[in-house]
Design a protein around this motif. Structure first.
Motif, short mmCIF file in Angstrom:
data_model
loop_
_atom_site.label_atom_id
_atom_site.label_comp_id
_atom_site.label_asym_id
_atom_site.label_seq_id
_atom_site.Cartn_x
_atom_site.Cartn_y
_atom_site.Cartn_z
N ARG A 24 4.07 5.82 -5.45
CA ARG A 24 4.09 5.94 -6.91
C ARG A 24 2.95 6.83 -7.40
O ARG A 24 3.10 7.61 -8.33
CB ARG A 24 4.01 4.57 -7.55
CG ARG A 24 5.20 3.68 -7.21
CD ARG A 24 5.13 2.35 -7.91
NE ARG A 24 5.27 2.51 -9.34
CZ ARG A 24 5.27 1.49 -10.19
NH1 ARG A 24 5.15 0.25 -9.74
NH2 ARG A 24 5.38 1.71 -11.49
N ARG A 25 1.80 6.71 -6.76
CA ARG A 25 0.64 7.51 -7.17
C ARG A 25 0.89 8.99 -6.90
O ARG A 25 0.62 9.85 -7.76
CB ARG A 25 -0.60 7.03 -6.41
CG ARG A 25 -1.89 7.75 -6.75
CD ARG A 25 -3.06 6.95 -6.19
NE ARG A 25 -4.30 7.67 -6.35
CZ ARG A 25 -4.86 8.46 -5.44
NH1 ARG A 25 -4.24 8.62 -4.28
NH2 ARG A 25 -5.99 9.07 -5.65
N TYR A 78 0.83 -1.21 0.00
CA TYR A 78 0.00 0.00 0.00
C TYR A 78 0.86 1.26 0.00
O TYR A 78 0.58 2.23 -0.73
CB TYR A 78 -0.91 -0.01 1.23
CG TYR A 78 -1.70 1.26 1.40
CD1 TYR A 78 -2.77 1.57 0.58
CD2 TYR A 78 -1.36 2.16 2.41
CE1 TYR A 78 -3.48 2.74 0.74
CE2 TYR A 78 -2.07 3.34 2.59
CZ TYR A 78 -3.13 3.63 1.75
OH TYR A 78 -3.83 4.78 1.91
N TRP A 111 2.33 1.73 -3.40
CA TRP A 111 1.31 2.24 -4.34
C TRP A 111 1.06 3.71 -4.11
O TRP A 111 0.96 4.50 -5.07
CB TRP A 111 0.03 1.43 -4.16
CG TRP A 111 -1.10 1.93 -5.01
CD1 TRP A 111 -1.32 1.69 -6.32
CD2 TRP A 111 -2.18 2.78 -4.57
NE1 TRP A 111 -2.46 2.32 -6.75
CE2 TRP A 111 -3.01 3.00 -5.70
CE3 TRP A 111 -2.53 3.35 -3.35
CZ2 TRP A 111 -4.16 3.78 -5.62
CZ3 TRP A 111 -3.67 4.12 -3.27
CH2 TRP A 111 -4.48 4.33 -4.40
#
Length: 387
Positions: free
Chosen positions: A375-376, A369, A372
Protein backbone atom coordinates in the motif's frame (compact mmCIF):
# COMPACT_ATOMS: atom_id res chain seq x y z
CA UNK A 1 -3.85 2.40 -19.29
CA UNK A 2 -5.24 -0.18 -16.88
CA UNK A 3 -2.93 -2.87 -18.24
CA UNK A 4 0.05 -0.53 -18.02
CA UNK A 5 -0.82 0.33 -14.43
CA UNK A 6 -1.19 -3.36 -13.52
CA UNK A 7 2.10 -4.18 -15.21
CA UNK A 8 3.84 -1.48 -13.21
CA UNK A 9 2.37 -2.87 -9.98
CA UNK A 10 3.64 -6.35 -10.84
CA UNK A 11 7.09 -4.96 -11.56
CA UNK A 12 6.94 -3.10 -8.28
CA UNK A 13 6.10 -6.35 -6.49
CA UNK A 14 8.99 -8.18 -8.12
CA UNK A 15 11.59 -5.47 -7.56
CA UNK A 16 10.71 -4.21 -4.09
CA UNK A 17 8.41 -6.56 -2.18
CA UNK A 18 9.11 -10.07 -3.48
CA UNK A 19 12.71 -10.16 -2.11
CA UNK A 20 11.37 -9.09 1.29
CA UNK A 21 8.84 -11.94 1.23
CA UNK A 22 11.60 -14.44 0.46
CA UNK A 23 13.81 -13.02 3.21
CA UNK A 24 10.90 -13.11 5.70
CA UNK A 25 10.03 -16.73 4.88
CA UNK A 26 13.69 -17.70 5.16
CA UNK A 27 13.95 -16.03 8.58
CA UNK A 28 10.78 -17.81 9.81
CA UNK A 29 12.18 -21.16 8.66
CA UNK A 30 15.57 -20.60 10.29
CA UNK A 31 14.03 -19.38 13.54
CA UNK A 32 11.49 -22.20 13.88
CA UNK A 33 13.87 -24.94 12.76
CA UNK A 34 17.11 -23.78 14.36
CA UNK A 35 17.09 -20.67 16.53
CA UNK A 36 14.11 -21.61 18.68
CA UNK A 37 16.12 -24.47 20.19
CA UNK A 38 18.79 -21.99 21.29
CA UNK A 39 16.18 -19.60 22.69
CA UNK A 40 14.67 -22.36 24.85
CA UNK A 41 17.88 -24.07 25.95
CA UNK A 42 20.03 -21.03 26.62
CA UNK A 43 17.87 -20.51 29.70
CA UNK A 44 19.11 -23.82 31.15
CA UNK A 45 22.56 -23.68 32.76
CA UNK A 46 24.78 -26.06 34.68
CA UNK A 47 23.60 -26.37 38.29
CA UNK A 48 25.96 -24.71 40.75
CA UNK A 49 27.64 -26.51 43.62
CA UNK A 50 27.36 -25.35 47.18
CA UNK A 51 30.06 -22.81 48.00
CA UNK A 52 31.87 -25.12 50.39
CA UNK A 53 32.47 -27.59 47.54
CA UNK A 54 32.95 -25.17 44.68
CA UNK A 55 36.74 -24.74 44.92
CA UNK A 56 37.72 -28.14 46.31
CA UNK A 57 37.59 -30.30 43.18
CA UNK A 58 36.97 -30.05 39.47
CA UNK A 59 33.38 -31.19 38.87
CA UNK A 60 32.27 -33.59 36.18
CA UNK A 61 29.61 -32.20 33.85
CA UNK A 62 27.23 -34.80 32.42
CA UNK A 63 24.11 -34.65 30.25
CA UNK A 64 21.42 -37.34 30.53
CA UNK A 65 18.75 -38.18 27.94
CA UNK A 66 16.41 -41.16 27.64
CA UNK A 67 13.83 -42.92 25.49
CA UNK A 68 14.75 -41.58 22.06
CA UNK A 69 12.71 -44.27 20.27
CA UNK A 70 14.11 -43.78 16.79
CA UNK A 71 11.57 -45.24 14.36
CA UNK A 72 12.39 -48.16 12.11
CA UNK A 73 10.72 -49.46 8.96
CA UNK A 74 7.63 -50.92 10.65
CA UNK A 75 6.07 -48.20 12.79
CA UNK A 76 5.17 -44.65 11.85
CA UNK A 77 4.96 -42.69 8.62
CA UNK A 78 8.20 -41.68 6.91
CA UNK A 79 7.30 -38.01 7.33
CA UNK A 80 6.78 -38.46 11.07
CA UNK A 81 10.07 -40.35 11.26
CA UNK A 82 11.95 -37.60 9.43
CA UNK A 83 10.31 -34.81 11.44
CA UNK A 84 10.93 -36.34 14.89
CA UNK A 85 14.50 -37.26 14.14
CA UNK A 86 15.19 -33.78 12.78
CA UNK A 87 13.78 -32.25 15.98
CA UNK A 88 15.86 -34.49 18.23
CA UNK A 89 18.97 -33.87 16.15
CA UNK A 90 18.61 -30.09 16.32
CA UNK A 91 17.79 -30.15 20.04
CA UNK A 92 20.72 -32.43 20.88
CA UNK A 93 23.26 -30.56 18.78
CA UNK A 94 22.09 -27.28 20.33
CA UNK A 95 22.62 -28.80 23.78
CA UNK A 96 26.11 -29.91 22.77
CA UNK A 97 26.94 -26.43 21.49
CA UNK A 98 25.59 -24.58 24.51
CA UNK A 99 26.67 -26.91 27.32
CA UNK A 100 29.70 -28.89 26.05
CA UNK A 101 29.28 -31.75 28.58
CA UNK A 102 32.15 -34.03 29.46
CA UNK A 103 29.87 -37.10 29.58
CA UNK A 104 26.58 -37.99 27.90
CA UNK A 105 24.42 -40.86 29.19
CA UNK A 106 21.59 -42.28 27.07
CA UNK A 107 19.31 -44.37 29.28
CA UNK A 108 17.91 -46.89 26.87
CA UNK A 109 15.30 -47.31 24.16
CA UNK A 110 17.50 -45.74 21.55
CA UNK A 111 15.65 -47.73 18.90
CA UNK A 112 11.92 -48.22 18.77
CA UNK A 113 12.19 -51.49 16.81
CA UNK A 114 15.55 -52.85 17.93
CA UNK A 115 13.98 -56.02 19.28
CA UNK A 116 12.43 -56.89 15.87
CA UNK A 117 14.75 -55.57 13.18
CA UNK A 118 17.16 -57.59 11.05
CA UNK A 119 20.92 -57.23 11.28
CA UNK A 120 21.03 -54.92 8.25
CA UNK A 121 18.28 -52.76 9.72
CA UNK A 122 20.09 -52.68 13.04
CA UNK A 123 23.33 -51.59 11.39
CA UNK A 124 21.42 -48.78 9.67
CA UNK A 125 19.84 -47.89 13.02
CA UNK A 126 23.24 -47.55 14.68
CA UNK A 127 24.61 -45.42 11.84
CA UNK A 128 21.61 -43.08 12.04
CA UNK A 129 21.99 -42.83 15.81
CA UNK A 130 25.63 -41.81 15.57
CA UNK A 131 24.79 -39.24 12.88
CA UNK A 132 21.87 -37.74 14.79
CA UNK A 133 23.56 -37.74 18.20
CA UNK A 134 27.14 -36.99 17.30
CA UNK A 135 29.17 -35.59 20.19
CA UNK A 136 31.97 -33.03 19.89
CA UNK A 137 35.59 -33.74 20.70
CA UNK A 138 36.07 -33.95 24.45
CA UNK A 139 32.62 -35.46 25.09
CA UNK A 140 32.22 -39.19 25.72
CA UNK A 141 28.85 -40.89 25.24
CA UNK A 142 27.69 -43.98 27.14
CA UNK A 143 24.55 -45.89 26.22
CA UNK A 144 22.44 -48.11 28.48
CA UNK A 145 20.30 -50.75 26.79
CA UNK A 146 16.50 -50.55 26.99
CA UNK A 147 13.70 -53.06 26.41
CA UNK A 148 12.95 -51.68 22.93
CA UNK A 149 16.60 -52.15 21.98
CA UNK A 150 16.79 -55.90 22.70
CA UNK A 151 13.35 -56.80 24.08
CA UNK A 152 11.95 -57.59 27.50
CA UNK A 153 13.73 -60.38 29.33
CA UNK A 154 11.51 -63.16 28.01
CA UNK A 155 12.32 -62.39 24.36
CA UNK A 156 16.04 -61.55 24.59
CA UNK A 157 18.28 -63.85 22.56
CA UNK A 158 22.10 -63.99 22.75
CA UNK A 159 22.18 -62.44 19.27
CA UNK A 160 20.02 -59.44 20.23
CA UNK A 161 22.02 -58.77 23.38
CA UNK A 162 25.41 -59.22 21.74
CA UNK A 163 24.81 -57.02 18.72
CA UNK A 164 23.74 -54.06 20.89
CA UNK A 165 26.70 -54.62 23.21
CA UNK A 166 29.16 -54.82 20.33
CA UNK A 167 27.81 -51.95 18.23
CA UNK A 168 27.14 -49.55 21.12
CA UNK A 169 29.94 -50.72 23.44
CA UNK A 170 27.37 -51.42 26.16
CA UNK A 171 28.06 -54.51 28.29
CA UNK A 172 25.39 -55.67 30.80
CA UNK A 173 27.17 -53.83 33.62
CA UNK A 174 30.08 -51.41 33.53
CA UNK A 175 31.87 -48.97 35.82
CA UNK A 176 32.86 -45.51 34.59
CA UNK A 177 35.12 -43.54 36.93
CA UNK A 178 36.03 -39.90 36.36
CA UNK A 179 37.95 -37.88 38.98
CA UNK A 180 36.61 -39.80 41.93
CA UNK A 181 33.04 -39.98 40.60
CA UNK A 182 31.79 -43.48 39.82
CA UNK A 183 28.92 -44.29 37.46
CA UNK A 184 27.57 -47.85 37.32
CA UNK A 185 25.70 -48.59 34.07
CA UNK A 186 23.26 -51.50 34.32
CA UNK A 187 21.18 -53.51 31.85
CA UNK A 188 17.78 -53.52 33.56
CA UNK A 189 16.58 -56.60 31.68
CA UNK A 190 19.57 -58.53 33.06
CA UNK A 191 18.23 -58.06 36.60
CA UNK A 192 15.54 -60.71 36.27
CA UNK A 193 17.17 -62.93 38.89
CA UNK A 194 16.47 -66.21 37.11
CA UNK A 195 20.07 -67.29 36.61
CA UNK A 196 20.08 -66.90 32.82
CA UNK A 197 23.43 -66.39 31.10
CA UNK A 198 22.91 -62.65 30.70
CA UNK A 199 21.70 -62.27 34.30
CA UNK A 200 24.55 -64.35 35.71
CA UNK A 201 27.08 -62.26 33.85
CA UNK A 202 25.50 -59.04 35.14
CA UNK A 203 25.36 -60.25 38.74
CA UNK A 204 28.99 -61.37 38.64
CA UNK A 205 30.06 -57.92 37.41
CA UNK A 206 27.95 -56.12 40.01
CA UNK A 207 29.51 -58.26 42.74
CA UNK A 208 32.98 -57.45 41.40
CA UNK A 209 32.26 -53.69 41.29
CA UNK A 210 30.71 -53.90 44.74
CA UNK A 211 33.89 -55.44 46.14
CA UNK A 212 36.08 -52.85 44.40
CA UNK A 213 34.06 -50.05 45.98
CA UNK A 214 34.10 -51.73 49.40
CA UNK A 215 37.86 -52.14 49.27
CA UNK A 216 38.22 -48.51 48.16
CA UNK A 217 36.10 -47.30 51.10
CA UNK A 218 38.11 -49.29 53.63
CA UNK A 219 35.22 -51.61 54.47
CA UNK A 220 35.94 -54.71 56.50
CA UNK A 221 33.77 -56.63 54.01
CA UNK A 222 36.41 -56.22 51.29
CA UNK A 223 37.43 -59.56 49.77
CA UNK A 224 39.78 -58.60 46.94
CA UNK A 225 42.59 -56.14 46.29
CA UNK A 226 41.30 -54.01 43.40
CA UNK A 227 40.46 -50.40 44.23
CA UNK A 228 39.52 -47.15 42.55
CA UNK A 229 41.88 -44.18 43.13
CA UNK A 230 39.31 -42.21 45.13
CA UNK A 231 36.16 -43.58 46.71
CA UNK A 232 32.72 -42.03 46.58
CA UNK A 233 29.33 -43.67 46.57
CA UNK A 234 28.38 -44.53 42.97
CA UNK A 235 25.68 -43.12 40.70
CA UNK A 236 23.49 -45.76 39.05
CA UNK A 237 22.41 -45.35 35.43
CA UNK A 238 19.79 -47.77 34.08
CA UNK A 239 16.68 -47.91 31.92
CA UNK A 240 14.09 -49.13 34.43
CA UNK A 241 13.15 -47.19 37.55
CA UNK A 242 13.77 -48.90 40.86
CA UNK A 243 10.85 -50.77 42.35
CA UNK A 244 7.83 -48.66 43.27
CA UNK A 245 4.15 -49.46 43.39
CA UNK A 246 3.15 -46.71 40.96
CA UNK A 247 3.86 -43.13 39.90
CA UNK A 248 1.38 -41.83 42.47
CA UNK A 249 4.31 -40.62 44.60
CA UNK A 250 5.53 -38.44 41.71
CA UNK A 251 4.49 -34.81 42.14
CA UNK A 252 6.51 -33.00 39.48
CA UNK A 253 4.59 -30.91 36.91
CA UNK A 254 5.84 -33.27 34.17
CA UNK A 255 4.96 -36.47 36.04
CA UNK A 256 2.57 -38.96 34.49
CA UNK A 257 -0.90 -37.42 34.08
CA UNK A 258 -3.88 -38.57 36.10
CA UNK A 259 -5.35 -41.18 36.15
CA UNK A 260 -2.31 -42.88 34.54
CA UNK A 261 -0.23 -41.85 37.55
CA UNK A 262 -2.18 -44.15 39.83
CA UNK A 263 -1.85 -47.28 37.67
CA UNK A 264 -0.03 -50.03 39.55
CA UNK A 265 3.40 -50.99 38.21
CA UNK A 266 4.18 -54.55 37.18
CA UNK A 267 7.59 -55.68 38.42
CA UNK A 268 10.13 -56.52 35.69
CA UNK A 269 7.88 -54.75 33.18
CA UNK A 270 7.34 -51.19 34.46
CA UNK A 271 10.16 -51.19 37.03
CA UNK A 272 12.78 -53.44 38.57
CA UNK A 273 11.60 -56.17 40.89
CA UNK A 274 11.67 -55.51 44.61
CA UNK A 275 14.32 -58.19 45.09
CA UNK A 276 16.61 -56.75 42.38
CA UNK A 277 16.16 -53.24 43.78
CA UNK A 278 17.20 -54.37 47.26
CA UNK A 279 20.14 -56.29 45.80
CA UNK A 280 21.45 -53.26 43.87
CA UNK A 281 21.07 -50.91 46.83
CA UNK A 282 22.76 -53.22 49.32
CA UNK A 283 25.55 -54.16 46.91
CA UNK A 284 26.42 -50.71 45.53
CA UNK A 285 25.19 -48.21 48.16
CA UNK A 286 24.27 -45.59 45.53
CA UNK A 287 24.03 -41.90 46.33
CA UNK A 288 21.87 -41.13 43.27
CA UNK A 289 19.98 -43.34 40.82
CA UNK A 290 18.82 -42.35 37.32
CA UNK A 291 16.22 -44.37 35.42
CA UNK A 292 13.76 -43.82 32.59
CA UNK A 293 11.27 -46.10 30.77
CA UNK A 294 8.03 -44.40 31.89
CA UNK A 295 8.58 -41.36 29.60
CA UNK A 296 7.57 -39.15 32.56
CA UNK A 297 9.44 -37.37 35.33
CA UNK A 298 9.65 -38.51 38.94
CA UNK A 299 11.79 -37.72 41.96
CA UNK A 300 11.87 -40.15 44.88
CA UNK A 301 13.82 -39.74 48.12
CA UNK A 302 14.66 -43.24 49.32
CA UNK A 303 15.49 -44.26 52.85
CA UNK A 304 16.37 -47.93 52.69
CA UNK A 305 16.94 -49.78 55.99
CA UNK A 306 18.28 -53.31 55.37
CA UNK A 307 19.22 -53.63 59.06
CA UNK A 308 18.14 -51.70 62.15
CA UNK A 309 21.66 -50.24 62.48
CA UNK A 310 22.14 -49.42 58.81
CA UNK A 311 20.27 -46.87 56.67
CA UNK A 312 20.95 -46.08 53.01
CA UNK A 313 19.58 -42.75 51.80
CA UNK A 314 19.66 -41.60 48.19
CA UNK A 315 17.64 -39.78 45.52
CA UNK A 316 16.19 -41.41 42.43
CA UNK A 317 15.39 -39.43 39.26
CA UNK A 318 13.22 -40.80 36.47
CA UNK A 319 14.26 -39.01 33.28
CA UNK A 320 11.44 -37.99 30.87
CA UNK A 321 11.59 -38.93 27.22
CA UNK A 322 13.69 -36.85 24.83
CA UNK A 323 11.27 -37.51 21.95
CA UNK A 324 8.29 -35.42 20.83
CA UNK A 325 6.57 -38.70 19.91
CA UNK A 326 6.37 -39.64 23.59
CA UNK A 327 5.52 -36.33 25.22
CA UNK A 328 4.64 -32.78 24.25
CA UNK A 329 7.47 -31.30 26.32
CA UNK A 330 10.68 -33.38 26.01
CA UNK A 331 13.36 -32.87 28.67
CA UNK A 332 16.97 -33.69 29.48
CA UNK A 333 19.07 -33.37 32.63
CA UNK A 334 22.33 -31.56 33.33
CA UNK A 335 24.45 -32.95 36.19
CA UNK A 336 27.25 -31.23 38.05
CA UNK A 337 29.01 -33.98 39.98
CA UNK A 338 31.77 -34.12 42.58
CA UNK A 339 32.63 -36.93 45.01
CA UNK A 340 30.66 -35.10 47.69
CA UNK A 341 27.76 -33.62 45.75
CA UNK A 342 25.39 -34.19 42.81
CA UNK A 343 23.43 -31.21 41.52
CA UNK A 344 20.71 -31.70 38.90
CA UNK A 345 19.00 -29.28 36.50
CA UNK A 346 16.08 -30.23 34.26
CA UNK A 347 16.11 -28.59 30.82
CA UNK A 348 12.99 -28.11 28.71
CA UNK A 349 12.79 -28.29 24.95
CA UNK A 350 10.22 -26.18 23.08
CA UNK A 351 6.81 -27.76 22.72
CA UNK A 352 5.79 -28.55 19.17
CA UNK A 353 2.69 -26.40 19.61
CA UNK A 354 4.96 -23.50 20.58
CA UNK A 355 6.93 -23.94 17.35
CA UNK A 356 3.72 -24.07 15.31
CA UNK A 357 2.15 -21.03 16.99
CA UNK A 358 5.39 -19.09 16.60
CA UNK A 359 5.47 -19.90 12.88
CA UNK A 360 1.84 -18.77 12.44
CA UNK A 361 2.43 -15.49 14.32
CA UNK A 362 5.54 -14.72 12.29
CA UNK A 363 3.69 -15.48 9.04
CA UNK A 364 0.90 -13.12 10.06
CA UNK A 365 3.43 -10.42 10.88
CA UNK A 366 5.09 -10.98 7.52
CA UNK A 367 1.72 -10.78 5.72
CA UNK A 368 0.85 -7.54 7.52
CA UNK A 369 4.27 -6.10 6.66
CA UNK A 370 3.92 -7.06 2.98
CA UNK A 371 0.46 -5.50 2.83
CA UNK A 372 1.78 -2.31 4.42
CA UNK A 373 4.69 -2.18 1.96
CA UNK A 374 2.36 -2.78 -0.99
CA UNK A 375 0.00 0.00 0.00
CA UNK A 376 2.86 2.37 0.80
CA UNK A 377 4.59 1.75 -2.54
CA UNK A 378 1.30 1.99 -4.42
CA UNK A 379 0.51 5.32 -2.74
CA UNK A 380 3.92 6.71 -3.67
CA UNK A 381 3.45 5.52 -7.27
CA UNK A 382 0.06 7.21 -7.53
CA UNK A 383 1.44 10.43 -6.02
CA UNK A 384 4.30 10.48 -8.51
CA UNK A 385 1.84 9.85 -11.34
CA UNK A 386 -0.34 12.83 -10.36
CA UNK A 387 2.66 15.10 -10.19
Amino acid sequence: MGLIYLSRRVCLLRRKIFPRIIFGLLFIYIYCEYLIYYVSQVQCVWPKLEKKHAKDVEPVYALVIADIHMLGSRNGHWLDKWRREWQMHRAFQTAMTLHRPELVFVLGDLFDEGKWCSQNEFNEYVERFHNLFATPEGTTMYTVVGNHDIGFHYMITPHLAKRFEDKLNAPPVSLVSVRGNHFVLINSMAMEGDGCTLCSRAVAEINRISDVLKCSSGSALCKGKAKVPKYSRPILMQHYPLYRESDSICTEPDAAPLPLRNNLFEERWDCLSKESTEYLIESLLPRVVFGAHTHHSCLVRHSFVPRPDHKIEFIEYTVPSFSWRNRLDPKYYLLTVTPGEVRVAKCELPQESTIQVTAVILLLILAAYVRWCWRRKSFRHMSDKKV
